[in-house]
Motif scaffolding. Structure first.
Motif, mmCIF file in Angstrom:
data_model
loop_
_atom_site.group_PDB
_atom_site.id
_atom_site.type_symbol
_atom_site.label_atom_id
_atom_site.label_comp_id
_atom_site.label_asym_id
_atom_site.label_seq_id
_atom_site.Cartn_x
_atom_site.Cartn_y
_atom_site.Cartn_z
ATOM 1 N N PRO A 111 -9.603 23.437 -55.942
ATOM 2 C CA PRO A 111 -10.281 24.724 -55.869
ATOM 3 C C PRO A 111 -9.327 25.918 -55.783
ATOM 4 N N LEU A 112 -8.008 25.678 -55.863
ATOM 5 C CA LEU A 112 -7.047 26.747 -55.560
ATOM 6 C C LEU A 112 -6.773 27.674 -56.734
ATOM 7 N N LEU A 113 -7.323 27.349 -57.904
ATOM 8 C CA LEU A 113 -7.189 28.201 -59.092
ATOM 9 C C LEU A 113 -5.730 28.379 -59.506
ATOM 10 N N GLU A 114 -4.940 27.320 -59.355
ATOM 11 C CA GLU A 114 -3.591 27.308 -59.916
ATOM 12 C C GLU A 114 -3.703 27.108 -61.428
ATOM 13 N N ILE A 115 -2.764 27.674 -62.168
ATOM 14 C CA ILE A 115 -2.821 27.639 -63.631
ATOM 15 C C ILE A 115 -1.722 26.719 -64.163
ATOM 16 N N TYR A 126 -7.906 35.083 -57.831
ATOM 17 C CA TYR A 126 -8.608 35.099 -59.114
ATOM 18 C C TYR A 126 -7.563 35.318 -60.200
ATOM 19 N N PRO A 127 -7.566 34.501 -61.244
ATOM 20 C CA PRO A 127 -6.502 34.610 -62.264
ATOM 21 C C PRO A 127 -6.436 35.959 -62.949
ATOM 22 N N GLY A 128 -7.526 36.714 -62.931
ATOM 23 C CA GLY A 128 -7.527 38.030 -63.569
ATOM 24 C C GLY A 128 -6.837 39.116 -62.769
#
Length: 404
Positions: free
Chosen positions: A156-160, A284-286
């Motif tokens: 859930p950590l939103l790593e890319i 958030y990646p944005g």
């Protein structure tokens, strides 16, 4: 030319048996043959256009598979009864006993549990690493390694994941790069970036209505044929077949995916900027503050934004639970797992979708008790939503009221 996945979906043309604008649903488990030889040839995989038994394939499932292969830019695809029903056959097809997988440490809890607890019973071991550090990824590779596994945007950590670099690393060591793209359909196209196999839980954004469980494996014709092989294909023999009626339903919903993803991303971006500006620890990646913001930007397809998933940290599980219960009471969304619904869904992953990961490992990867994972919905008035969420946070003393 840039890859435009929504165009691929729009360009598909299927007609129903009687000229319907939707393809006919094949509601049969078995199929007849005009000759015994054709049945034999079909069993051997040598009779194109013929169907044997719906656990193997059906016309309806092949329609959906063709559409999803077009979406991801692969030769073909096979659909399954769940996301885990896609993930597990792929890994078992690619790995034998005594072989090894290098996986991102931040992945869906079910995938983690399979790799950590179940696969070792079959002699398959896994090293969990920080997928964002390529030197650590390469150091974990052994002569027994067969697969690099990651999620485009991690749960859930939103790593890319740097899919291009991971693909080069996989090629260098003769490995298969398997990417779960559930969090970022349309935004990221892993196969175009070099991934060998792309997986989705269709349950989430692609279906989008939280009424169906499903999965898909997108890859080469050769690999999908191996998965479907009647003698040693993991997808065929483990039986994770999608029901034709569900498959037809997902295909219809797929056609609006591009519109939905644009709205999910628009709303998530608005809330992320507001939350961060309010002083909340927001991922958030944005956001320019995201450590992989530029990486995501370099990989993304035009128009679809940075996805519908964001997290905030409110300090403690107690506060997280209070906030989620209050937001549900105020009709801002549902306290529920999963994602991709038209309403916002929120959960504390440490005690839900990632609870399979031991507490010490959660802390090591930065998964805190106060983390709330949001799947942002399709709200038409996101400004109203934000103000209502902010009011909830002020009421619970998570945010301070503004001084007038």
């Amino acid at each position: 030319m840039k890859f435009k996945p929504a165009n691929k979906i729009q360009d598909l043309q299927y007609f129903g048996e009687f000229g319907g604008v939707n393809p006919s649903i094949s509601d049969s488990s078995t199929y007849t043959f005009l000759s015994a030889k054709t049945m034999f040839d079909t069993f051997e995989g040598n009779a194109d256009g013929c169907y044997l038994y719906s656990r193997h394939s059906s016309p309806t499932n092949l329609y959906l598979g063709e559409a999803l292969a077009a979406l991801e830019g692969t030769e073909t695809a096979t659909v399954t009864a769940s996301g885990m029903g896609a993930i597990t056959p792929v890994l078992l097809q690619l790995c034998d006993s005594s072989e090894h997988i290098v996986s991102s440490r931040t992945i869906y809890g079910g995938t983690y549990a399979f790799l950590k607890n179940f696969a070792p019973r079959l002699g398959i071991s896994t090293s969990f690493v920080d997928i964002t550090k390529l030197d650590i990824v390469e150091a974990a590779i052994t002569p027994k390694t067969k697969v690099l596994y990651c999620e485009s945007v991690s749960n859930p950590l939103l790593e890319i994941a740097d899919i291009k670099s991971l693909a080069e690393l996989a090629k260098k060591h003769n490995l298969k790069l398997v990417v779960d793209n559930t969090f970022s359909p349309l935004s990221i196209s892993p196969a175009v970036l070099g991934a060998d196999v792309v997986i989705h839980s269709l349950t989430k954004f692609i279906n989008g209505s939280s009424d169906t469980v499903g999965g898909v494996v997108c890859g080469t014709q050769e690999f999908i044929d191996q998965l479907r092989n009647v003698n040693d294909g993991a997808a065929m023999l483990l039986g994770s077949t999608m029901d034709s009626l569900r498959s037809a339903s997902v295909l219809k919903n797929l056609r609006t995916l591009h519109i939905r993803m644009q709205q999910h991303s628009h709303n998530a971006m608005y809330l992320a900027e507001k939350f961060e500006n309010d002083g909340l620890k927001t991922v958030y990646p944005g956001l320019a503050s995201h450590p992989s913001h530029h990486l995501f930007s370099s990989m993304m397809n035009e128009k679809y934004g940075f996805g519908g998933m964001l997290t905030i940290d409110v300090g403690s599980l107690e506060k997280a639970n209070e906030l989620m219960e209050l937001m549900q009471e105020r009709n801002l969304g549902y306290l529920a797992v999963s994602l991709g619904f038209y309403k916002t869904l929120f959960s504390a992953p440490g005690s839900s979708t990632s609870s399979e990961i031991p507490e010490d490992e959660q802390k090591e990867m930065g998964l805190s008790d106060g983390l709330i994972r949001f799947s942002i919905g399709l709200d038409a008035d996101i400004k109203r939503t934000y103000q209502m969420m902010k009011d909830c946070m002020i009421e619970l003393d998570i945010l301070k009221p503004e001084l007038v």
